[in-house]
Each structure stands twice: as C-alpha cells, then as structure tokens.
Write a protein that holds these residues in place. Structure first.
Motif, short mmCIF file in Angstrom:
data_model
loop_
_atom_site.label_atom_id
_atom_site.label_comp_id
_atom_site.label_asym_id
_atom_site.label_seq_id
_atom_site.Cartn_x
_atom_site.Cartn_y
_atom_site.Cartn_z
N GLU A 24 -121.02 -48.98 -57.91
CA GLU A 24 -119.91 -47.77 -57.12
C GLU A 24 -120.62 -47.74 -55.89
O GLU A 24 -121.60 -47.91 -55.36
CB GLU A 24 -119.93 -46.53 -57.93
CG GLU A 24 -121.54 -45.68 -58.19
CD GLU A 24 -121.21 -44.47 -58.85
OE1 GLU A 24 -120.21 -43.95 -59.08
OE2 GLU A 24 -122.39 -43.84 -59.24
N GLY A 25 -119.87 -47.09 -55.09
CA GLY A 25 -120.17 -46.55 -53.55
C GLY A 25 -119.60 -47.62 -52.51
O GLY A 25 -119.18 -48.72 -52.83
N ILE A 26 -120.07 -47.70 -51.43
CA ILE A 26 -119.56 -48.50 -50.50
C ILE A 26 -119.94 -49.63 -50.37
O ILE A 26 -119.22 -50.94 -50.33
CB ILE A 26 -119.89 -47.93 -48.68
CG1 ILE A 26 -119.29 -46.70 -48.82
CG2 ILE A 26 -119.60 -48.79 -47.68
CD1 ILE A 26 -119.66 -45.61 -47.42
N THR A 80 -118.43 -51.74 -53.39
CA THR A 80 -116.83 -51.90 -52.93
C THR A 80 -116.88 -53.18 -52.21
O THR A 80 -115.93 -54.02 -52.41
CB THR A 80 -116.30 -50.66 -52.36
OG1 THR A 80 -116.41 -49.62 -53.29
CG2 THR A 80 -114.76 -51.05 -52.23
N ALA A 98 -128.17 -47.59 -53.69
CA ALA A 98 -127.01 -47.10 -53.06
C ALA A 98 -125.74 -47.58 -54.10
O ALA A 98 -124.69 -46.93 -54.19
CB ALA A 98 -126.55 -47.65 -51.75
N CYS A 99 -125.96 -48.57 -54.93
CA CYS A 99 -124.75 -49.03 -55.66
C CYS A 99 -124.80 -48.33 -57.06
O CYS A 99 -124.07 -48.58 -58.24
CB CYS A 99 -125.00 -50.68 -56.04
SG CYS A 99 -124.72 -51.51 -54.68
N GLY A 139 -125.63 -44.86 -57.52
CA GLY A 139 -125.76 -43.15 -57.51
C GLY A 139 -127.27 -42.81 -57.04
O GLY A 139 -127.43 -41.61 -57.31
#
Length: 356
Positions: free
Chosen positions: A313-315, A318, A295-296, A298
């Motif tokens: 990247e992603g929730i 972050t 999930a980090c 893509g």
C-alpha cells in the motif's frame, strides 16, 4: 560488498530457531568438540536429510494465494533466495531460517507413493495440485533424485491437473512428460524471474539457474505449447522495480502468456536476514531499499494482513502496480493462461461416466 560476505549464499548468518530460544538447547557433541579444539566446523556444504512425513499434499488455506493444494518434495532450498518467505517454515523442522534453510535440505523420497495414495482417495475430485507451493521442486538435488519427475509421471497417469512453480531451468528436463500433460490441458508452469540482470541474480538468488537459462526455459516450454506464466516475485523497490517493463516485454516475446508479481514483504525472521544481507552486499543502497520496502507496508518491513500483505500500500506500491498494469496492457493484451481440465481425471476415476 563487505569483507564478511559468504559467496554463493543468500543468507549471511545462521539465525536461531525462535521456537527453541527459551526452553530447548540444540547440541551436537562432535561439532562442539571441534570448536573447543579450534578446528573449522562450518565448511559451507549442504546436508541432505531423509524425512518420512505421513502425507504429501497440503491444503492451502490462505485466501490470497492462488492455489488450493500444494506439494513439496523438498523442505529447505539450495537456491538460497534471500527474500524467500519459506525460510520461516524451516523452523518447524527444528532448523534456522538463515543458512540452515539453504544447507539442510530435507528430502521426501516417499513423495510419489504418498501422492498416488492421496489422489486415489475416494473423495478426491482431481483438484489442481501445485508443486513448489513452499520450496522449489526443481532445486539442484532434483537432478540426482528425480522425485519431482516421478510425481509428474503419476499426475500424468491419473490425468490430475498440475501446477509447477520454479526458478530452475531443470524443468525442461521433463519436457516429454509436460508435453503429454499439455495435450490433455492438465499442466501450467510458472517460472520465477525477478530480474534480467545476472549481477542482481547472483546476489539475490545465488544458486538459482542463470537468467539466460530461465529465459530459454520460457521459450522452449512455450514452443511446445506448454502454458507459461512468469512470476516477477517479489518486486523490491530500488533493486529490481525499474525492470518491470523490460522484463514483461522480454518474456512476452519468448511466449509467456501472463506475468504475475508480488511486492516483497519480509515476514518473520526474513526481516533480520534480508537486512543483514543488504548491508553486507549493497551497503550503499541498503537503507534506501529497506525504507522503501517499509513504505509499502505501513512503515514496517512486513504486513501479515491477508489481501494486502503481498500487494502493499502507499505511493510506492501504487506506482509499482500502475507500472505493471501498463506493461501488461502493452505486451500481454489478449493473452491469458488456460483453466486446467479435471474431466479426464474424473473419467478415469469413474469409468461409468464415459457412457454419458
């Protein structure tokens, strides 16, 4: 933990060398004979191999790694960190990224001589050289061989700025050299601490120094005015991500001037190695951890894009960045690592400059 777990190792399997899979066949007639006779071939011991490269200092071209030059006295690493990005580099030497990386350790005994040759070149301007840009310069065999110590003696002699990255408390053995280097502002030490849990450390980084010893190293170095940064690298979702705030607080209390981090990425053969390890050591959490890593990046276990690959990247990514930012604001406010000084190197190299 599964029945097939290899105690004391990060990788739990040998992984083929992708460069040899189509056109090369590796043979060892003695081992092949043993297999035919039914004898035990693999005794899980390390094999130390002398190599003789023509150069020792490497220029780092990656734009998202904070170093210009690196130097590695050893290739392969006894520490056996299962997530280590350097595993893939072992394939260039003809070995596998799995157990071979931890067992077949290549030793550069000529490193001090090659280092001195490099930094005395006419065009060399005393740029910072980071030891362990790839594999740990203080892995266990260093206690016997002292190659890193010899290199540090040369760096001190020429007053060349030096960075060190390690997760071994053996670094304090060289406190006498590091103290002298610190007086000239030509050294900084980066100690990797990914967890405060010894249980996690034993599974994730089986042959590294204990967490207690690494924390002690942070304290001892800091007390001797040697700049220390702690590297929480990598942060792995649902494995050590919950430790960001307590870890930053702990190392700051011990004198660390900064904390850096990366989000785990499982590049090349590491995805296969880590996935196998997760299902054998933490089967109840394996799928959740792997899904959150993906999930980090893509939806994949790896991202090779510069500038994004180690940040994620992603929730989830972050959230990790926000947590680290909060921890640094709370515990590291006003602290920073010094910029290293190469003016003394240049003065030694060009004695005329002392007149000005």
């Amino acid at each position: 933990m599964s029945k097939g777990y290899i105690k004391g190792r990060g990788a739990q399997q040998k992984v083929h060398n992708r460069f040899f899979e189509l056109s090369h066949e590796l043979r060892d007639d003695f081992l092949n004979f043993c297999e035919v006779e039914g004898e035990l071939v693999d005794k899980n011991k390390n094999n130390y191999i002398n190599v003789f490269p023509k150069s020792f200092v490497n220029k780092v071209t990656s734009p998202d790694i904070g170093m210009g030059y690196s130097a590695n006295p050893y290739q392969g690493c006894e520490h056996g960190c299962v997530y280590c990005y350097a595993r893939n580099s072992h394939e260039y030497w003809g070995y596998g990224a799995g157990l071979d990386f931890e067992r077949k350790i290549l030793i550069k005994k000529d490193a001090p001589k090659l280092l001195e040759k490099h930094i005395t070149k006419k065009l060399w301007q005393g740029d910072t050289i980071v030891f362990s840009g790839n594999t740990d310069c203080y892995q266990p065999i260093e206690r016997k061989l002292n190659i890193t110590r010899q290199c540090l003696e040369i760096m001190l002699q020429y007053k060349n700025p030096t960075g060190i990255i390690t997760k071994n408390s053996l670094v304090v053995r060289d406190l006498d050299i590091l103290k002298e280097m610190a007086k000239h502002n030509i050294v900084s030490v980066n100690i990797s601490i990914t967890s405060l849990s010894e249980k996690t450390r034993r599974l994730l980084e089986p042959r590294t120094a204990t967490i207690k010893q690494r924390l002690k190293a942070v304290k001892v170095l800091s007390e001797n005015n040697i700049p220390v940064r702690v590297m929480m690298a990598p942060i792995i979702p649902s494995l050590n991500s919950h430790e960001i705030i307590p870890l930053v607080k702990k190392v700051t209390d011990l004198g660390a001037r900064d904390v850096a981090f990366t989000i785990v990425r499982l590049n090349g053969q590491i995805a296969k190695i880590f996935t196998d390890w997760a299902h054998k050591t933490i089967p109840d959490r394996a799928d959740r951890i792997l899904n959150q890593i993906a999930a980090c990046h893509g939806g994949k276990l790896n991202d090779s894009n510069w500038g994004r690959r180690m940040k994620g990247e992603g929730i989830i990514a972050t959230q990790l960045h926000d947590t680290m930012k909060l921890a640094k604001q709370k515990f590291l406010k006003g602290k920073r690592m010094p910029s290293l000084d190469n003016s003394k190197f240049l003065a030694l190299k060009n004695p005329q400059t002392r007149l000005f």
